[in-house]
Write a protein that holds these residues in place. Structure first.
Motif, PDB file in Angstrom:
ATOM      1  N   ASN A 135      27.486  -6.772  49.751  1.00 41.15           N
ATOM      2  CA  ASN A 135      28.669  -6.835  50.586  1.00 41.15           C
ATOM      3  C   ASN A 135      29.056  -6.117  51.793  1.00 41.15           C
ATOM      4  O   ASN A 135      29.805  -6.668  52.571  1.00 41.15           O
ATOM      5  N   SER A 136      28.649  -4.925  51.571  1.00 45.04           N
ATOM      6  CA  SER A 136      29.189  -3.706  52.435  1.00 45.04           C
ATOM      7  C   SER A 136      28.559  -3.929  53.779  1.00 45.04           C
ATOM      8  O   SER A 136      29.091  -3.383  54.796  1.00 45.04           O
ATOM      9  N   THR A 137      27.340  -4.602  53.926  1.00 45.87           N
ATOM     10  CA  THR A 137      26.584  -4.726  55.035  1.00 45.87           C
ATOM     11  C   THR A 137      27.656  -5.404  56.205  1.00 45.87           C
ATOM     12  O   THR A 137      27.661  -5.131  57.429  1.00 45.87           O
ATOM     13  N   VAL A 138      28.531  -6.353  55.947  1.00 43.51           N
ATOM     14  CA  VAL A 138      29.508  -6.689  56.801  1.00 43.51           C
ATOM     15  C   VAL A 138      30.455  -5.693  57.416  1.00 43.51           C
ATOM     16  O   VAL A 138      30.377  -5.793  58.720  1.00 43.51           O
ATOM     17  N   TYR A 139      30.753  -4.634  56.514  1.00 43.81           N
ATOM     18  CA  TYR A 139      31.889  -3.663  57.127  1.00 43.81           C
ATOM     19  C   TYR A 139      30.852  -2.927  58.001  1.00 43.81           C
ATOM     20  O   TYR A 139      31.117  -2.053  59.010  1.00 43.81           O
ATOM     21  N   ASN A 197      28.207  -3.266  59.637  1.00 40.39           N
ATOM     22  CA  ASN A 197      27.747  -4.218  60.860  1.00 40.39           C
ATOM     23  C   ASN A 197      29.062  -3.713  61.873  1.00 40.39           C
ATOM     24  O   ASN A 197      29.058  -3.741  63.159  1.00 40.39           O
ATOM     25  N   ASP A 198      30.321  -3.980  61.116  1.00 37.08           N
ATOM     26  CA  ASP A 198      31.620  -4.021  62.016  1.00 37.08           C
ATOM     27  C   ASP A 198      31.789  -2.454  62.638  1.00 37.08           C
ATOM     28  O   ASP A 198      32.284  -2.391  63.549  1.00 37.08           O
ATOM     29  N   ILE A 199      31.488  -1.615  61.775  1.00 32.67           N
ATOM     30  CA  ILE A 199      31.729  -0.371  61.995  1.00 32.67           C
ATOM     31  C   ILE A 199      30.770   0.323  63.093  1.00 32.67           C
ATOM     32  O   ILE A 199      30.977   0.710  64.204  1.00 32.67           O
ATOM     33  N   PHE A 200      29.474  -0.121  62.939  1.00 38.21           N
ATOM     34  CA  PHE A 200      28.396   0.326  63.936  1.00 38.21           C
ATOM     35  C   PHE A 200      28.159  -0.906  64.936  1.00 38.21           C
ATOM     36  O   PHE A 200      26.850  -1.358  64.736  1.00 38.21           O
ATOM     37  N   LEU A 201      29.171  -1.501  65.484  1.00 41.50           N
ATOM     38  CA  LEU A 201      28.792  -2.680  66.353  1.00 41.50           C
ATOM     39  C   LEU A 201      27.886  -2.467  67.508  1.00 41.50           C
ATOM     40  O   LEU A 201      27.636  -1.641  67.990  1.00 41.50           O
ATOM     41  N   ASN A 202      26.822  -3.515  67.388  1.00 40.52           N
ATOM     42  CA  ASN A 202      25.823  -3.386  68.344  1.00 40.52           C
ATOM     43  C   ASN A 202      24.701  -2.500  67.938  1.00 40.52           C
ATOM     44  O   ASN A 202      23.826  -2.036  68.760  1.00 40.52           O
ATOM     45  N   ARG A 203      24.760  -1.891  66.844  1.00 40.11           N
ATOM     46  CA  ARG A 203      23.769  -0.877  66.339  1.00 40.11           C
ATOM     47  C   ARG A 203      23.296  -1.282  64.941  1.00 40.11           C
ATOM     48  O   ARG A 203      23.394  -0.571  64.021  1.00 40.11           O
ATOM     49  N   PRO A 204      22.822  -2.458  64.476  1.00 38.45           N
ATOM     50  CA  PRO A 204      22.387  -2.751  63.381  1.00 38.45           C
ATOM     51  C   PRO A 204      21.548  -1.962  62.535  1.00 38.45           C
ATOM     52  O   PRO A 204      21.472  -1.955  61.228  1.00 38.45           O
ATOM     53  N   ASP A 205      20.572  -1.176  63.132  1.00 38.00           N
ATOM     54  CA  ASP A 205      19.734  -0.302  62.867  1.00 38.00           C
ATOM     55  C   ASP A 205      20.606   0.904  61.980  1.00 38.00           C
ATOM     56  O   ASP A 205      20.241   1.251  60.791  1.00 38.00           O
ATOM     57  N   ASN A 245      34.151   3.817  46.919  1.00 36.43           N
ATOM     58  CA  ASN A 245      33.310   3.414  48.263  1.00 36.43           C
ATOM     59  C   ASN A 245      34.001   2.169  48.981  1.00 36.43           C
ATOM     60  O   ASN A 245      33.756   2.347  50.467  1.00 36.43           O
ATOM     61  N   LEU A 246      34.847   1.314  48.618  1.00 41.39           N
ATOM     62  CA  LEU A 246      35.587   0.487  49.417  1.00 41.39           C
ATOM     63  C   LEU A 246      36.474   1.159  50.204  1.00 41.39           C
ATOM     64  O   LEU A 246      36.700   0.675  51.327  1.00 41.39           O
ATOM     65  N   PHE A 247      37.193   2.083  49.747  1.00 39.95           N
ATOM     66  CA  PHE A 247      38.221   2.816  50.622  1.00 39.95           C
ATOM     67  C   PHE A 247      37.402   3.695  51.885  1.00 39.95           C
ATOM     68  O   PHE A 247      38.046   3.277  52.987  1.00 39.95           O
ATOM     69  N   LEU A 248      36.222   3.996  51.683  1.00 38.50           N
ATOM     70  CA  LEU A 248      35.511   4.561  52.574  1.00 38.50           C
ATOM     71  C   LEU A 248      35.136   3.524  53.805  1.00 38.50           C
ATOM     72  O   LEU A 248      35.258   3.861  55.080  1.00 38.50           O
ATOM     73  N   PHE A 249      34.747   2.277  53.371  1.00 34.13           N
ATOM     74  CA  PHE A 249      34.312   1.186  54.134  1.00 34.13           C
ATOM     75  C   PHE A 249      35.429   0.823  54.884  1.00 34.13           C
ATOM     76  O   PHE A 249      35.543   0.675  56.137  1.00 34.13           O
ATOM     77  N   PHE A 250      36.584   0.497  54.562  1.00 34.96           N
ATOM     78  CA  PHE A 250      37.781   0.150  54.817  1.00 34.96           C
ATOM     79  C   PHE A 250      38.207   1.103  55.985  1.00 34.96           C
ATOM     80  O   PHE A 250      38.796   0.680  57.254  1.00 34.96           O
ATOM     81  N   ARG A 251      38.132   2.473  55.748  1.00 34.52           N
ATOM     82  CA  ARG A 251      38.757   3.516  56.705  1.00 34.52           C
ATOM     83  C   ARG A 251      37.745   3.483  57.688  1.00 34.52           C
ATOM     84  O   ARG A 251      38.083   3.725  58.874  1.00 34.52           O
ATOM     85  N   GLY A 252      36.470   3.554  57.305  1.00 35.58           N
ATOM     86  CA  GLY A 252      35.492   3.493  58.732  1.00 35.58           C
ATOM     87  C   GLY A 252      35.836   2.178  59.569  1.00 35.58           C
ATOM     88  O   GLY A 252      35.665   2.426  60.937  1.00 35.58           O
TER      89      GLY A 252
END
Length: 123
Positions: free
Chosen positions: A30-34, A36-44, A103-110
């Motif tokens: 589920n974190s792939t969504v976050y 992809n949003d954090i690294f917009l246009n850089r899926p790799d 980890n969720l905190f890190l994802f939301f923060r990112g």
């Protein structure tokens, strides 16, 4: 008592490793969504970062499960073994839950930082 200790280890380790695998699987699927949003246009970069987080999660949690493995059974037999196992598995589950929220905190923060950077670029 030594046989019960070994049996307790044989029960505890698969439970701890299975819990770690399940939590990691759900979290990082589920974190792939976050990412992809954090690294917009850089899926790799998003995928690589997510994989690195996953490896770190496995190392920390399996390492901690092994670190707290030692059990002392003093002679109350099966009842004591079950009580020690519940204490170990319960404690490890609480630890896993805290790691999940960290980890969720890190994802939301990112995600928040990435959103702020995009807003600054638009201005």
């Amino acid at each position: 008592m030594e046989n019960l200790t070994v049996i307790a280890y044989v029960i505890y380790l698969p439970i701890a490793i299975s819990l770690t695998y399940y939590v990691a699987y759900v979290l990082f699927k589920n974190s792939t969504v976050y990412m992809n949003d954090i690294f917009l246009n850089r899926p790799d970069v998003a995928k690589a970062t997510n994989n690195l987080f996953k490896i770190g999660f496995y190392l920390l949690n399996v390492g901690f499960a092994l670190y707290i493995l030692k059990m002392h059974l003093y002679g109350n037999g099966l009842q004591e073994m079950i009580e020690k196992l519940s204490y170990k598995v319960g404690g490890f589950s609480i630890y896993l839950g805290m790691m999940l929220f960290a980890n969720l905190f890190l994802f939301f923060r990112g995600k928040r930082i990435a959103k702020q950077r995009r807003a600054v670029r638009r201005d």
